[in-house]
Design a protein around this motif. Structure first.
Motif, PDB file in Angstrom:
ATOM      1  N   LYS A   4      -3.753 -20.415  11.745  1.00  0.00           N
ATOM      2  CA  LYS A   4      -3.859 -21.414  10.699  1.00  0.00           C
ATOM      3  C   LYS A   4      -3.663 -22.798  11.299  1.00  0.00           C
ATOM      4  O   LYS A   4      -3.077 -22.898  12.364  1.00  0.00           O
ATOM      5  N   GLU A  54     -12.485  -2.782  14.442  1.00  0.00           N
ATOM      6  CA  GLU A  54     -12.430  -2.363  15.859  1.00  0.00           C
ATOM      7  C   GLU A  54     -11.348  -1.375  16.271  1.00  0.00           C
ATOM      8  O   GLU A  54     -11.168  -0.308  15.684  1.00  0.00           O
ATOM      9  N   ASN A  55     -10.691  -1.792  17.224  1.00  0.00           N
ATOM     10  CA  ASN A  55      -9.613  -1.267  18.076  1.00  0.00           C
ATOM     11  C   ASN A  55      -8.852  -0.002  17.739  1.00  0.00           C
ATOM     12  O   ASN A  55      -8.900   0.564  16.657  1.00  0.00           O
ATOM     13  N   GLN A  76     -16.002  -4.251  12.329  1.00  0.00           N
ATOM     14  CA  GLN A  76     -14.999  -5.280  12.594  1.00  0.00           C
ATOM     15  C   GLN A  76     -13.618  -4.663  12.526  1.00  0.00           C
ATOM     16  O   GLN A  76     -12.628  -5.293  12.848  1.00  0.00           O
ATOM     17  N   ASP A  84      -6.032   3.978   5.908  1.00  0.00           N
ATOM     18  CA  ASP A  84      -5.684   2.813   5.118  1.00  0.00           C
ATOM     19  C   ASP A  84      -5.589   3.334   3.682  1.00  0.00           C
ATOM     20  O   ASP A  84      -5.837   4.504   3.453  1.00  0.00           O
ATOM     21  N   ARG A 110     -15.469 -11.162   1.024  1.00  0.00           N
ATOM     22  CA  ARG A 110     -15.995 -11.016   2.378  1.00  0.00           C
ATOM     23  C   ARG A 110     -15.836  -9.605   2.914  1.00  0.00           C
ATOM     24  O   ARG A 110     -16.438  -9.234   3.899  1.00  0.00           O
ATOM     25  N   LYS A 126      -0.841 -12.151   0.570  1.00  0.00           N
ATOM     26  CA  LYS A 126      -2.114 -11.507   0.292  1.00  0.00           C
ATOM     27  C   LYS A 126      -2.817 -11.018   1.551  1.00  0.00           C
ATOM     28  O   LYS A 126      -3.372  -9.927   1.580  1.00  0.00           O
ATOM     29  N   GLU A 127      -2.780 -11.828   2.623  1.00  0.00           N
ATOM     30  CA  GLU A 127      -3.538 -11.449   3.812  1.00  0.00           C
ATOM     31  C   GLU A 127      -2.876 -10.334   4.608  1.00  0.00           C
ATOM     32  O   GLU A 127      -3.457  -9.834   5.554  1.00  0.00           O
ATOM     33  N   GLY A 128      -1.665  -9.949   4.243  1.00  0.00           N
ATOM     34  CA  GLY A 128      -0.955  -8.914   4.984  1.00  0.00           C
ATOM     35  C   GLY A 128      -1.676  -7.573   4.926  1.00  0.00           C
ATOM     36  O   GLY A 128      -2.286  -7.237   3.923  1.00  0.00           O
ATOM     37  N   TYR A 129      -1.566  -6.815   6.014  1.00  0.00           N
ATOM     38  CA  TYR A 129      -2.306  -5.555   6.101  1.00  0.00           C
ATOM     39  C   TYR A 129      -1.741  -4.469   5.206  1.00  0.00           C
ATOM     40  O   TYR A 129      -2.363  -3.452   5.005  1.00  0.00           O
ATOM     41  N   LYS A 156       3.240 -10.415  11.237  1.00  0.00           N
ATOM     42  CA  LYS A 156       1.821 -10.663  11.486  1.00  0.00           C
ATOM     43  C   LYS A 156       1.406 -11.987  10.834  1.00  0.00           C
ATOM     44  O   LYS A 156       0.745 -12.820  11.444  1.00  0.00           O
ATOM     45  N   ILE A 157       1.809 -12.186   9.588  1.00  0.00           N
ATOM     46  CA  ILE A 157       1.479 -13.436   8.907  1.00  0.00           C
ATOM     47  C   ILE A 157       2.130 -14.605   9.629  1.00  0.00           C
ATOM     48  O   ILE A 157       1.526 -15.659   9.826  1.00  0.00           O
ATOM     49  N   ARG A 195       0.233 -15.914  12.566  1.00  0.00           N
ATOM     50  CA  ARG A 195      -0.954 -16.708  12.219  1.00  0.00           C
ATOM     51  C   ARG A 195      -0.555 -18.089  11.705  1.00  0.00           C
ATOM     52  O   ARG A 195      -1.287 -19.054  11.864  1.00  0.00           O
ATOM     53  N   ARG A 205      -6.927  -6.555  13.991  1.00  0.00           N
ATOM     54  CA  ARG A 205      -7.221  -7.510  12.917  1.00  0.00           C
ATOM     55  C   ARG A 205      -7.064  -6.849  11.569  1.00  0.00           C
ATOM     56  O   ARG A 205      -7.541  -5.746  11.351  1.00  0.00           O
ATOM     57  N   GLU A 206      -6.421  -7.578  10.684  1.00  0.00           N
ATOM     58  CA  GLU A 206      -6.210  -7.047   9.353  1.00  0.00           C
ATOM     59  C   GLU A 206      -7.513  -7.144   8.559  1.00  0.00           C
ATOM     60  O   GLU A 206      -8.413  -7.913   8.930  1.00  0.00           O
ATOM     61  N   PRO A 207      -7.636  -6.382   7.466  1.00  0.00           N
ATOM     62  CA  PRO A 207      -8.902  -6.399   6.720  1.00  0.00           C
ATOM     63  C   PRO A 207      -9.292  -7.783   6.200  1.00  0.00           C
ATOM     64  O   PRO A 207     -10.481  -8.074   6.073  1.00  0.00           O
ATOM     65  N   TYR A 208      -8.323  -8.607   5.887  1.00  0.00           N
ATOM     66  CA  TYR A 208      -8.633  -9.944   5.372  1.00  0.00           C
ATOM     67  C   TYR A 208      -8.607 -10.967   6.501  1.00  0.00           C
ATOM     68  O   TYR A 208      -8.307 -12.131   6.284  1.00  0.00           O
ATOM     69  N   TYR A 230      -6.639 -22.594   8.582  1.00  0.00           N
ATOM     70  CA  TYR A 230      -7.994 -22.056   8.618  1.00  0.00           C
ATOM     71  C   TYR A 230      -9.006 -23.155   8.314  1.00  0.00           C
ATOM     72  O   TYR A 230      -8.751 -24.038   7.509  1.00  0.00           O
ATOM     73  N   LYS A 269       0.830  -1.201   0.000  1.00  0.00           N
ATOM     74  CA  LYS A 269       0.000   0.000   0.000  1.00  0.00           C
ATOM     75  C   LYS A 269       0.863   1.249   0.000  1.00  0.00           C
ATOM     76  O   LYS A 269       0.513   2.254  -0.586  1.00  0.00           O
ATOM     77  N   ARG A 282     -12.682 -16.250  -1.838  1.00  0.00           N
ATOM     78  CA  ARG A 282     -11.783 -15.123  -2.044  1.00  0.00           C
ATOM     79  C   ARG A 282     -11.988 -14.112  -0.919  1.00  0.00           C
ATOM     80  O   ARG A 282     -13.110 -13.730  -0.617  1.00  0.00           O
ATOM     81  N   ALA A 283     -10.882 -13.703  -0.315  1.00  0.00           N
ATOM     82  CA  ALA A 283     -10.978 -12.780   0.823  1.00  0.00           C
ATOM     83  C   ALA A 283     -11.678 -11.484   0.413  1.00  0.00           C
ATOM     84  O   ALA A 283     -12.371 -10.871   1.210  1.00  0.00           O
TER      85      ALA A 283
END
Lengths: 218, 579
Positions: B157, A214-215, A212, A189, B174, A122-125, B260-261, B264, B148-151, B159, A89, B170-171
């Motif tokens: 894990k 949140e925090n 969701q 973001d 959601r 991919k799941e990284g913020y 972070k990854i 998990r 918590r991250e967006p995805y 998951y 990002k 697909r994330a």
């Protein structure tokens, strides 16, 4: 790519005595042939894939065989933007800016899993799920990282694509300038200016309890 | 022996020295001392000045959410060698404040900024506490356990969507925005004013305008898209004419959220992610992570696996150094020709990696308690041919072409000097530290694996300039070949894995810090386990990241054209800097 038969067959008969001295072709074919065989990639490495890009440019795999060895660090002088690695990002505003600065016609290759769709991160913020969320991509190359052979294959696929293009309907040969892509903004973001309405709609629907996201926000 | 042992050779018993300020960490599987936060500076000053703990290796935070505490963990070493002294400071989560160690060790600067950025621990007394990997204005502290991250899908894990039901989605579908983003409730994007880079520019030193001299400071940005920054790195320099007055590295353009990854992931799932840290030397990264987790598990790999590991680590060192030299020359203006020579050798080593692991770059070859696959005899034969014949010749060739080259000497000698004192204070490591005259090598100072049995010299050079940082890489390549020759001579037959291979390893609760001498410097992994299949905390002490602390000291007073070569001589990899 160097399919000379394709270029020199305009669809009508050339007299036999002229066949080895004169070549008749269409403007479109000769133009695309020239463009496809002198693609200058931008010297722009993002992550791991950039190392494989360097290896591709080196002697063993030798990008120069396909007319693409002229790597240019300036977007003004390059034709292909190879997104070689994870798009974050923090970096994506710069990438969009670079893309906007490239002279048309311009092409984009998403090299590797990260650039194509986020890949293992991919799941990284801080990771964008694929550069195609922001700029149009012509060729996707799978792999993590793609081998030099795969990158070559991707570039050849791009050449084939260029050779099939028609000057009549390519956006950059039309009248008037094309619109630049709005540069994303770094807020709480990443914010895409094209999606401001959606962002406002969703954030106003959320109340602090049910959100969701949140925090602790500073 | 009745002689009094000098303090510098002792390992102090802190709880006796500071009875009510420091106490032993008694949690199961933990080591070191817990220091009251008011007394941290006092305790550390004594350790540094009298007991010789002059090297602050790692600073990181851990979020103990169930206890409502934040903990900052310090690993101190002596440059004379020996084991770590681990100090911890605890602070409540809501108001996390810890005194900064930057006045004592400048090497803490970036690491403390990172802990502030990702965990929200405020370091009081830090000269420039800004976000380092994320941007100013980013909402939240991502490494806190309740962030918590967006995805976000689940805490850990594997998951449920993938296993055992195996229903994958697909994330994007959601997330309400259809993208990897989230915003605070009620947020209005139109009202946002971007922070831009004002904070960086404010932190830069400038010259006050003086009437008689017209001294004006010019601020120049190099990067993130710049052909010589080795990736997406950015430097902001303030110049007086062409001389560098101050420099601020800006990073985070490749921050891929390893930690972070990693928290998990299960322990083994992290192994392929470590490949992508320093993506030129994936084998060394595997090594460090495997060591840390093996320390926790209390297992040791069998002999043959140790030899294979060392073989891979040294081949990696060789290919990294030859690559670094090639690209240093690139930065000096010898565009691509020396790099082509380097890449030629690198490809030969990559062939070996591909043969043993199946992948050229991302090897994912190490396992806890061994390695993934055995090395066959014909691969060993190939390595032998390379190590005994080709590679030594190529090092000599490089040496011959470059070392006495007039342009190389002209541009490198006496440029970008880092003194030994600065290098230690800045927690520099690897070739950068050793080129400044500090013969500190983890392989010798705190041996791991089989390095205590191998014969090699710790390369050291004394000028601390670019030229010495180039020469030391040549020296180290020669030493690596020497190690490889011994390894190839002595490699025993036998199993390559202790126990049978497992997808899910059992890791008892506790903490461990595994460090190896990576090609770029000291690569450390700090892992905290709470007995679950996933690490509670997974932190990487990245050598390139911390070596960048020294960039200012090297660059100040030099011309702006040299900063490119100076950066090249540190040899950074952005995957590791930003993680």
């Amino acid at each position: 790519m160097n399919d000379s038969k394709d270029i020199t067959s305009p669809g009508y008969e050339i007299p036999p005595e002229l066949r080895h001295q004169v070549t008749i072709t269409t403007l479109e074919r000769i133009y695309n042939w020239g463009r496809a065989n002198s693609l200058w990639p931008m010297m722009f490495g993002l992550a791991c894939c950039a190392i494989e890009m360097i290896a591709t440019a080196a002697s063993r795999y030798d990008l120069a065989r396909f007319g693409m060895e002229v790597m240019r660090p300036s977007p003004r002088q390059s034709d292909v933007l190879i997104i070689s690695g994870t798009v974050t990002k923090k970096m994506v505003p710069q990438i969009v800016r670079l893309y906007n600065q490239m002279a048309e016609p311009r092409y984009v290759i998403a090299m590797g899993a990260c650039a194509s769709g986020g890949g293992p991160f991919k799941e990284g913020y801080n990771v964008v799920s694929g550069i195609d969320k922001f700029i149009p991509v012509d060729v996707y190359i799978p792999g993590c990282p793609p081998t030099p052979q795969a990158l070559l294959n991707g570039l050849i696929a791009l050449q084939k694509k260029i050779e099939r293009q028609s000057l009549r309907d390519l956006p950059w040969y039309q009248k008037g300038p094309s619109e630049p892509i709005p540069v994303p903004v770094l807020g709480p973001d990443l914010m895409d200016p094209r999606k401001y309405a959606l962002i406002r709609e969703v954030t106003h629907r959320q109340t602090p309890q049910e959100s969701q996201g949140e925090n602790a926000h500073e | 022996m009745s002689e009094i042992i000098p303090k510098i050779a002792q390992i102090p018993d802190l709880s006796a020295l500071f009875p009510d300020k420091v106490h032993q960490d008694t949690r199961l599987g933990y080591q070191g001392y817990i220091v009251e936060r008011e007394h941290l500076l006092e305790v550390v000053r004594l350790l540094r000045d009298e007991y010789g703990y002059d090297y602050l290796s790692s600073v990181t935070g851990v979020d103990y959410l169930p206890e409502g505490k934040m903990e900052v963990v310090y690993h101190l070493y002596k440059t004379l060698g020996g084991p770590a002294l681990v100090l911890k400071v605890q602070t409540p989560r809501e108001d996390a404040r810890v005194p900064s160690l930057v006045p004592l060790y400048r090497g803490a600067e970036f690491q403390e900024r990172e802990a502030w950025d990702l965990l929200g621990i405020r370091f009081e007394g830090h000269p420039d506490l800004r976000r380092i990997l994320m941007w100013e204005g980013f909402a939240g502290f991502p490494l806190r356990k309740d962030w918590r991250e967006p995805y976000f899908e689940e805490e850990a894990k594997p998951y449920k969507s993938r296993w055992p039901e195996g229903f994958v989605f697909r994330a994007e579908d959601r997330n309400p925005f259809g993208d990897n983003v989230q915003y605070p409730p009620g947020f209005d994007p139109e009202s946002w004013t971007p922070e831009d880079d004002e904070a960086i520019y404010r932190a830069l030193k400038r010259v006050e305008d003086q009437d008689d001299l017209h001294a004006e400071t010019l601020v120049v940005n190099l990067g993130p898209q710049h052909p010589s920054t080795h990736g997406v790195f950015r430097m902001v320099v303030s110049l007086v004419e062409e001389t560098i007055l101050d420099l601020k590295p800006v990073m985070g353009y490749l921050h891929r959220n390893h930690e972070k990854i990693g928290e998990r992931n299960t322990f083994l799932q992290n192994m392929p992610f470590t490949d992508r840290l320093d993506y030129i030397c994936s084998m060394s990264n595997n090594f460090g992570y495997a060591l840390a987790v093996e320390k926790l598990m209390g297992i040791k790999p069998p002999e043959r696996a140790e030899y294979i590991r060392v073989m891979m680590a040294e081949l990696t060192r060789f290919l990294n150094h030859i690559f670094a030299i090639g690209f240093l020359l690139n930065d000096l203006g010898a565009y691509f020709t020396p790099a082509l020579y380097a890449i030629e050798e690198r490809e030969l080593i990559l062939d070996i990696f591909e043969a043993v692991s199946g992948s050229r770059m991302m090897c994912n070859y190490f396992r806890f308690g061994g390695v993934a696959r055995d090395v066959s005899d014909d691969i060993l034969e190939k390595v032998r041919r390379l190590v005994n014949d080709r590679l030594p010749r190529k090092v000599d060739e490089m040496d011959e072409f470059l070392t006495k080259n007039e342009i190389v000497r002209e541009r490198c000698e006496g440029v970008g000097i880092l003194t030994a004192e600065q290098a230690i204070a800045n927690s520099a490591s690897g070739p950068v530290l050793r080129a400044s005259g500090v013969p500190y090598d983890v392989r010798r100072a705190d041996p791991y694996s089989i390095y205590d049995r191998l014969e090699f010299d710790v390369a050291v050079r004394y000028h601390g300039d670019i030229y010495d940082r180039y020469l030391i890489r040549l020296d180290e390549m020669r030493q690596s070949l020497r190690i490889l020759q011994q390894v190839l001579r002595d490699i025993p037959e036998g199993p390559i894995m202790s126990g049978k291979p497992q997808y899910q390893v059992r890791v008892p609760p506790g903490e461990a810090y595994g460090r190896v001498e990576g090609p770029k410097g000291e690569l450390g992994f700090y892992v905290v386990s709470n007995g679950k299949p996933n690490p509670w905390r997974y932190h990487v002490r990245a050598p390139s990241f911390i070596n960048l602390t020294s960039l200012v000291d090297m660059a100040r007073g030099n011309k702006v054209a040299d900063v490119v070569a100076i950066l090249g001589s540190i040899d950074i990899v952005l995957g590791e800097v930003d993680r």
